[in-house]
Design a protein around this motif. Structure first.
Motif, PDB file in Angstrom:
ATOM      1  N   MET A   1       0.848  -1.200   0.000  1.00 51.81           N
ATOM      2  CA  MET A   1       0.000   0.000   0.000  1.00 51.81           C
ATOM      3  C   MET A   1       0.879   1.244   0.000  1.00 51.81           C
ATOM      4  SD  MET A   1      -3.051   1.010   2.687  1.00 51.81           S
ATOM      5  CE  MET A   1      -4.076  -0.359   2.208  1.00 51.81           C
ATOM      6  N   TRP A   2       0.627   2.126  -1.006  1.00 52.08           N
ATOM      7  CA  TRP A   2       1.499   3.300  -1.152  1.00 52.08           C
ATOM      8  C   TRP A   2       1.431   4.186   0.079  1.00 52.08           C
ATOM      9  CZ3 TRP A   2       0.716   8.587  -1.247  1.00 52.08           C
ATOM     10  CH2 TRP A   2       1.801   9.338  -1.702  1.00 52.08           C
ATOM     11  N   PHE A   3       0.240   4.352   0.640  1.00 51.55           N
ATOM     12  CA  PHE A   3       0.076   5.228   1.796  1.00 51.55           C
ATOM     13  C   PHE A   3      -0.255   4.371   3.004  1.00 51.55           C
ATOM     14  CE2 PHE A   3      -0.787   9.275   3.776  1.00 51.55           C
ATOM     15  CZ  PHE A   3      -1.712   8.964   4.758  1.00 51.55           C
ATOM     16  N   GLN A   4       0.537   4.441   4.049  1.00 58.04           N
ATOM     17  CA  GLN A   4       0.325   3.635   5.239  1.00 58.04           C
ATOM     18  C   GLN A   4      -0.401   4.418   6.324  1.00 58.04           C
ATOM     19  OE1 GLN A   4       1.081   0.448   5.499  1.00 58.04           O
ATOM     20  NE2 GLN A   4       1.905   0.397   3.415  1.00 58.04           N
ATOM     21  N   VAL A  38      -8.647  12.826  -7.821  1.00 59.80           N
ATOM     22  CA  VAL A  38      -7.613  13.694  -8.400  1.00 59.80           C
ATOM     23  C   VAL A  38      -6.693  12.892  -9.316  1.00 59.80           C
ATOM     24  CG1 VAL A  38      -7.671  15.205  -6.377  1.00 59.80           C
ATOM     25  CG2 VAL A  38      -5.961  13.379  -6.489  1.00 59.80           C
ATOM     26  N   ALA A  39      -7.092  11.671  -9.671  1.00 59.52           N
ATOM     27  CA  ALA A  39      -6.217  10.770 -10.420  1.00 59.52           C
ATOM     28  C   ALA A  39      -6.139  11.151 -11.897  1.00 59.52           C
ATOM     29  CB  ALA A  39      -6.712   9.328 -10.282  1.00 59.52           C
ATOM     30  N   ASN A 278      -8.348   8.655  10.005  1.00 61.05           N
ATOM     31  CA  ASN A 278      -7.067   8.212   9.451  1.00 61.05           C
ATOM     32  C   ASN A 278      -7.261   7.148   8.371  1.00 61.05           C
ATOM     33  OD1 ASN A 278      -5.200   9.848  10.850  1.00 61.05           O
ATOM     34  ND2 ASN A 278      -5.413   8.575  12.680  1.00 61.05           N
ATOM     35  N   SER A 279      -8.211   6.259   8.593  1.00 64.44           N
ATOM     36  CA  SER A 279      -8.477   5.229   7.592  1.00 64.44           C
ATOM     37  C   SER A 279      -9.052   5.838   6.324  1.00 64.44           C
ATOM     38  CB  SER A 279      -9.447   4.186   8.163  1.00 64.44           C
ATOM     39  OG  SER A 279      -8.857   3.487   9.235  1.00 64.44           O
ATOM     40  N   ILE A 285      -6.145   8.504  -0.475  1.00 62.45           N
ATOM     41  CA  ILE A 285      -4.853   8.633  -1.159  1.00 62.45           C
ATOM     42  C   ILE A 285      -4.557   7.402  -2.003  1.00 62.45           C
ATOM     43  CG2 ILE A 285      -2.364   8.877  -0.841  1.00 62.45           C
ATOM     44  CD1 ILE A 285      -3.964  11.430  -0.357  1.00 62.45           C
ATOM     45  N   ASN A 286      -4.838   6.217  -1.464  1.00 60.87           N
ATOM     46  CA  ASN A 286      -4.598   5.000  -2.245  1.00 60.87           C
ATOM     47  C   ASN A 286      -5.471   4.944  -3.494  1.00 60.87           C
ATOM     48  OD1 ASN A 286      -2.559   3.668  -0.781  1.00 60.87           O
ATOM     49  ND2 ASN A 286      -4.024   3.063   0.780  1.00 60.87           N
ATOM     50  N   ALA A 287      -6.663   5.508  -3.421  1.00 63.25           N
ATOM     51  CA  ALA A 287      -7.581   5.480  -4.557  1.00 63.25           C
ATOM     52  C   ALA A 287      -7.119   6.370  -5.709  1.00 63.25           C
ATOM     53  CB  ALA A 287      -8.984   5.892  -4.113  1.00 63.25           C
ATOM     54  N   GLN A 288      -6.155   7.240  -5.460  1.00 61.16           N
ATOM     55  CA  GLN A 288      -5.700   8.164  -6.514  1.00 61.16           C
ATOM     56  C   GLN A 288      -4.665   7.555  -7.449  1.00 61.16           C
ATOM     57  OE1 GLN A 288      -7.791  10.618  -6.481  1.00 61.16           O
ATOM     58  NE2 GLN A 288      -8.453   9.825  -4.482  1.00 61.16           N
TER      59      GLN A 288
END
Length: 321
Positions: A1-4, A38-39, A278-279, A285-288
């Protein structure tokens, strides 16, 4: 996962929300239309690549399949009249393929009596913007000058210059003047992708130096991760969630950013709100698709010479005639 997530493990303590709670919160955000996007647009990325010819041909064939025999005849006549023949020079490459795909939509929808959605809303996430106006004007003019190399060079150089200044201005407004938000980040990223291929097309036409595309790519590739980090901090400041109140029967409330909020009825302990926030941030962020965008920009650099030499023409097949 890019963003932890920062030290949050679902189910690790009494204030960690259940998976069901998080899924319900995410569903409410989706239903409320407040989840940011924002992708880099997938359709746009497909045309702005070495696969642009395949994308255009598939789109062209799909449109032909939807038209009756009489509609096809009128469709073909309109295209031939606009292009001045059955062949479009460099028609299956980059921004030209993108412009032709939009023009095919306009002609076909007009024949079928259907509205054509604003492509700038789809690609850039907004209907009205200076960047969208520049790109939209360019893409509308392309079909009219496709077989006129001088005319194509003129409109391409003008679009390149105007986009350069508008995208610099937007970047400075986001980084220096507190105007970073979902709308502006999507506008900048997708506008930058189009700008890169406008520059590449200028090189194909011999109107700008070849090295200028790589310098532009490097500037956007460097700027993008910086903007993502700033955007993550921006969302962290604004994301807030409160559960419904059993005493007052008030609904819960979810805020993603200014002017992006929704009520909800997802019951949970008030102490879970921080973990939910936080979740949500991690999910957004991961969805981008940040890694895929970085890979796209990296591959563009690797394939730059191939893209410049990409010179496939587009020919009308005139099915049903």
């Amino acid at each position: 996962m890019w963003f932890q997530q920062e030290g949050l493990i679902m189910g690790s303590n009494a204030c960690a929300p259940s998976g069901e709670t998080m899924q319900n919160i995410l569903s409410m955000a989706q239903i409320g239309g407040i989840m940011p996007d924002v992708a880099l647009d997938r359709t746009l990325a497909g045309y702005l690549s070495l696969n642009s010819g395949t994308a255009l041909t598939s789109h062209y064939e799909a449109i032909q399949e939807r038209l009756s025999k009489d509609q096809l005849a009128f469709f073909n006549q309109n295209l031939t009249s606009t292009f001045g023949g059955n062949k479009v020079t460099l028609g299956r490459t980059g921004v030209v393929a993108l412009a032709l795909s939009l023009f095919l939509d306009i002609v076909a929808n007009d024949i079928m009596g259907l509205p054509t959605p604003d492509p700038m809303q789809r690609f850039l996430g907004v209907t009205h913007s200076s960047i969208g106006n520049i790109i939209g004007d360019y893409l509308r003019k392309v079909p009219e000058v496709v077989n006129n190399s001088d005319g194509m060079a003129d409109i391409t150089d003008l679009c390149d210059l105007e986009l350069k200044f508008e995208l610099i201005d937007l970047f400075e407004r986001m980084t220096l003047h507190g105007q970073l938000n979902s709308r502006n980040l999507k506008l900048w990223l997708n506008g930058a992708a189009i700008h890169l291929h406008v520059r590449i097309h200028g090189i194909r036409l011999g109107s700008v130096p070849q090295g200028s595309a790589e310098s532009l790519r490097l500037s956007y590739s460097t700027a993008f991760p910086s903007l993502v980090r700033r955007y993550t901090g921006y969302l962290r400041r604004y994301i807030r969630e409160t559960p419904p109140s059993p005493r007052t029967h008030a609904t819960g409330f979810l805020v993603i950013e200014p002017n992006r909020n929704a009520s909800h009825w997802v019951k949970h302990s008030p102490c879970e709100s921080r973990a939910i926030e936080n979740s949500l941030l991690a999910h957004i962020i991961n969805a981008q698709r940040v890694p895929s965008t970085e890979e796209y920009l990296e591959n563009l650099g690797k394939n730059l010479n191939l893209l410049v030499r990409h010179r496939n023409d587009f020919e009308l097949t005139k099915k049903g005639v």
